[in-house]
Design a protein around this motif. Structure first.
Motif, PDB file in Angstrom:
ATOM      1  N   TYR A 174      14.866  -3.195 -11.037  1.00 49.30           N
ATOM      2  CA  TYR A 174      14.257  -1.896 -11.324  1.00 49.30           C
ATOM      3  C   TYR A 174      13.248  -1.449 -10.272  1.00 49.30           C
ATOM      4  N   TRP A 175      12.989  -2.280  -9.278  1.00 47.55           N
ATOM      5  CA  TRP A 175      11.993  -1.918  -8.284  1.00 47.55           C
ATOM      6  C   TRP A 175      12.458  -0.750  -7.412  1.00 47.55           C
ATOM      7  N   ASN A 176      11.573   0.235  -7.267  1.00 46.28           N
ATOM      8  CA  ASN A 176      11.773   1.253  -6.239  1.00 46.28           C
ATOM      9  C   ASN A 176      10.866   0.887  -5.059  1.00 46.28           C
ATOM     10  N   ARG A 177      10.799   1.768  -4.067  1.00 47.79           N
ATOM     11  CA  ARG A 177      10.031   1.430  -2.870  1.00 47.79           C
ATOM     12  C   ARG A 177       8.543   1.206  -3.182  1.00 47.79           C
ATOM     13  N   LYS A 178       7.978   2.070  -4.037  1.00 47.81           N
ATOM     14  CA  LYS A 178       6.559   1.944  -4.346  1.00 47.81           C
ATOM     15  C   LYS A 178       6.273   0.670  -5.120  1.00 47.81           C
ATOM     16  N   GLU A 179       7.157   0.315  -6.061  1.00 48.13           N
ATOM     17  CA  GLU A 179       6.946  -0.900  -6.851  1.00 48.13           C
ATOM     18  C   GLU A 179       7.037  -2.140  -5.963  1.00 48.13           C
ATOM     19  N   PHE A 180       7.962  -2.123  -5.012  1.00 46.62           N
ATOM     20  CA  PHE A 180       8.075  -3.236  -4.068  1.00 46.62           C
ATOM     21  C   PHE A 180       6.763  -3.435  -3.306  1.00 46.62           C
ATOM     22  N   LEU A 181       6.218  -2.360  -2.782  1.00 45.48           N
ATOM     23  CA  LEU A 181       4.975  -2.442  -2.023  1.00 45.48           C
ATOM     24  C   LEU A 181       3.797  -2.815  -2.926  1.00 45.48           C
ATOM     25  N   THR A 182       3.812  -2.308  -4.156  1.00 46.78           N
ATOM     26  CA  THR A 182       2.766  -2.648  -5.123  1.00 46.78           C
ATOM     27  C   THR A 182       2.753  -4.152  -5.390  1.00 46.78           C
ATOM     28  N   GLN A 183       3.939  -4.712  -5.595  1.00 47.74           N
ATOM     29  CA  GLN A 183       4.038  -6.147  -5.877  1.00 47.74           C
ATOM     30  C   GLN A 183       3.583  -6.975  -4.679  1.00 47.74           C
ATOM     31  N   LEU A 184       3.940  -6.538  -3.474  1.00 44.48           N
ATOM     32  CA  LEU A 184       3.539  -7.276  -2.281  1.00 44.48           C
ATOM     33  C   LEU A 184       2.029  -7.220  -2.070  1.00 44.48           C
ATOM     34  N   LEU A 185       1.447  -6.050  -2.253  1.00 47.89           N
ATOM     35  CA  LEU A 185      -0.005  -5.922  -2.130  1.00 47.89           C
ATOM     36  C   LEU A 185      -0.725  -6.741  -3.195  1.00 47.89           C
ATOM     37  N   THR A 186      -0.151  -6.814  -4.387  1.00 49.16           N
ATOM     38  CA  THR A 186      -0.763  -7.577  -5.476  1.00 49.16           C
ATOM     39  C   THR A 186      -0.820  -9.065  -5.133  1.00 49.16           C
ATOM     40  N   VAL A 187       0.298  -9.639  -4.677  1.00 52.33           N
ATOM     41  CA  VAL A 187       0.286 -11.072  -4.360  1.00 52.33           C
ATOM     42  C   VAL A 187      -0.595 -11.358  -3.140  1.00 52.33           C
ATOM     43  N   MET A 188      -0.821 -10.334  -2.306  1.00 53.97           N
ATOM     44  CA  MET A 188      -1.710 -10.492  -1.161  1.00 53.97           C
ATOM     45  C   MET A 188      -3.175 -10.344  -1.560  1.00 53.97           C
ATOM     46  N   GLY A 189      -3.408  -9.901  -2.805  1.00 52.01           N
ATOM     47  CA  GLY A 189      -4.774  -9.731  -3.280  1.00 52.01           C
ATOM     48  C   GLY A 189      -5.461  -8.515  -2.714  1.00 52.01           C
ATOM     49  N   VAL A 190      -4.696  -7.459  -2.407  1.00 51.31           N
ATOM     50  CA  VAL A 190      -5.236  -6.243  -1.793  1.00 51.31           C
ATOM     51  C   VAL A 190      -5.290  -5.118  -2.820  1.00 51.31           C
ATOM     52  N   ASP A 191      -6.411  -4.426  -2.898  1.00 52.83           N
ATOM     53  CA  ASP A 191      -6.571  -3.277  -3.794  1.00 52.83           C
ATOM     54  C   ASP A 191      -5.864  -2.072  -3.169  1.00 52.83           C
ATOM     55  N   LYS A 209      -9.966 -11.813  -3.847  1.00 50.45           N
ATOM     56  CA  LYS A 209      -8.548 -11.720  -3.510  1.00 50.45           C
ATOM     57  C   LYS A 209      -7.693 -12.407  -4.563  1.00 50.45           C
ATOM     58  N   ALA A 210      -8.185 -13.521  -5.081  1.00 56.80           N
ATOM     59  CA  ALA A 210      -7.452 -14.218  -6.139  1.00 56.80           C
ATOM     60  C   ALA A 210      -7.358 -13.345  -7.384  1.00 56.80           C
ATOM     61  N   ALA A 211      -8.457 -12.698  -7.761  1.00 61.87           N
ATOM     62  CA  ALA A 211      -8.470 -11.831  -8.945  1.00 61.87           C
ATOM     63  C   ALA A 211      -7.537 -10.639  -8.757  1.00 61.87           C
ATOM     64  N   GLY A 222      -4.695   4.358  -5.398  1.00 60.66           N
ATOM     65  CA  GLY A 222      -4.782   5.651  -4.736  1.00 60.66           C
ATOM     66  C   GLY A 222      -3.982   5.762  -3.456  1.00 60.66           C
ATOM     67  N   PHE A 223      -3.281   4.697  -3.053  1.00 58.45           N
ATOM     68  CA  PHE A 223      -2.529   4.720  -1.804  1.00 58.45           C
ATOM     69  C   PHE A 223      -1.173   5.400  -1.994  1.00 58.45           C
ATOM     70  N   SER A 224      -0.737   6.120  -0.962  1.00 59.22           N
ATOM     71  CA  SER A 224       0.636   6.626  -0.922  1.00 59.22           C
ATOM     72  C   SER A 224       1.537   5.497  -0.417  1.00 59.22           C
ATOM     73  N   VAL A 225       2.864   5.696  -0.473  1.00 58.37           N
ATOM     74  CA  VAL A 225       3.804   4.678   0.000  1.00 58.37           C
ATOM     75  C   VAL A 225       3.542   4.352   1.469  1.00 58.37           C
ATOM     76  N   ALA A 226       3.344   5.380   2.285  1.00 48.85           N
ATOM     77  CA  ALA A 226       3.084   5.163   3.713  1.00 48.85           C
ATOM     78  C   ALA A 226       1.784   4.394   3.923  1.00 48.85           C
ATOM     79  N   GLU A 227       0.755   4.733   3.163  1.00 49.86           N
ATOM     80  CA  GLU A 227      -0.530   4.046   3.290  1.00 49.86           C
ATOM     81  C   GLU A 227      -0.419   2.590   2.830  1.00 49.86           C
ATOM     82  N   MET A 228       0.381   2.348   1.798  1.00 48.66           N
ATOM     83  CA  MET A 228       0.585   0.975   1.320  1.00 48.66           C
ATOM     84  C   MET A 228       1.272   0.125   2.391  1.00 48.66           C
ATOM     85  N   MET A 229       2.302   0.675   3.012  1.00 44.07           N
ATOM     86  CA  MET A 229       3.001  -0.046   4.069  1.00 44.07           C
ATOM     87  C   MET A 229       2.060  -0.326   5.242  1.00 44.07           C
TER      88      MET A 229
END
Length: 281
Positions: free
Chosen positions: A125-142, A25-27, A145-152
């Protein structure tokens, strides 16, 4: 690249891994860093780690070879109390404070020592997908291949499985409306499960109030969810600057007064002035 610095990175990394829950998760929460690399650092297997990679890891986990001592300013104490309340009781708050008041540093310190707390430094510059990408990244989640809905859905699932999680949205006023609306979605799906804190300069409160007057979509809902109140920070006091100066090697009254007057309430300026005084620049 000294052995002392490498040991500092290892010690800091151990705390970072503990905060994230595992090496994987840290990586996942670090850019360009693998779990194998973290394992090499923790096991003192350094021969294949370049200086560039050492600096990359160090910068991302907040480890610096430059000595600077932080103190608990008035605003730091207010921020810490708000974050603790939000995390422990799944409350939602909005904080406003001047640029350079130490908000971001306070958030970084809090998230490094409190498990399941996640800090996002928002950008225009963040759009919806970038926002979710950044949140998943700090959470340490891979999230590959996820869609926006799947990321949320993944974010909601992970946070609901954790004990007292907290999301901090720093510089939230930079988010465009389409992304700021995600705050409503997160609140609705995580109510009573996850604390959320928005923070920015007073531009955020002015933007929300203006949006309400103009009856813009979502603004009344956002205002309701933050309790129709913005918690205003006090700003940098002379006592704060005095404590910072003394912690970092300056104790004569004249220099402290000069630093306070010149800083104009900006802690970044305080740090620069302390450096200038100590190095006679």
């Amino acid at each position: 690249m000294t052995t002392e610095f490498k040991n500092q990175v290892k010690e800091k990394l151990a705390g970072y891994i503990a905060q994230k829950g595992s090496q994987n998760k840290a990586a996942n929460s670090l850019n360009g860093v693998s779990a194998a690399l973290l394992s090499q650092i923790m096991n003192d297997n350094h021969q294949n780690i370049s200086e560039v990679m050492w600096r990359n890891v160090a910068s991302q986990i907040g480890c610096s070879s430059k000595k600077w001592f932080c103190v608990e300013t008035t605003d730091f104490k207010i921020i810490s109390k708000v974050l603790e309340d939000a995390q422990q009781h799944a409350h939602v708050f909005a904080l406003t404070g001047d640029a350079g008041s130490g908000k971001s540093m306070s958030f970084e310190i809090y998230t490094k020592i409190n498990k399941n707390s996640y800090l996002l430094s928002c950008a225009e510059y963040w759009n919806r997908k970038e926002f979710l990408t950044q949140l998943l990244t700090v959470m340490g989640v891979d999230y590959s291949g996820f869609s926006v809905a799947e990321m949320m859905n993944e974010i909601v699932k992970k946070l609901k499985s954790q004990e007292s999680p907290l999301i901090i949205l720093d510089e939230a006023d930079k988010l465009p409306d389409t992304v700021l609306y995600f705050f409503i979605t997160l609140f609705n799906r995580l109510e009573e499960h996850c604390g959320i804190v928005l923070c920015a300069t007073d531009h955020l409160s002015k933007r929300i109030n203006k949006g309400i007057k103009l009856n813009r979509k979502g603004y009344k809902e956002i205002n309701s969810r933050i309790g129709r109140r913005f918690i205003e920070l006090k700003g940098v006091s002379f006592t704060d600057v005095t404590q910072i100066c003394m912690a970092n090697g300056i104790d004569d009254v004249k220099s402290i007064k000069d630093i306070f007057t010149d800083s104009e309430g900006d802690l970044r300026r305080v740090k620069r002035k302390i450096h200038a005084v100590k190095n006679k620049i």
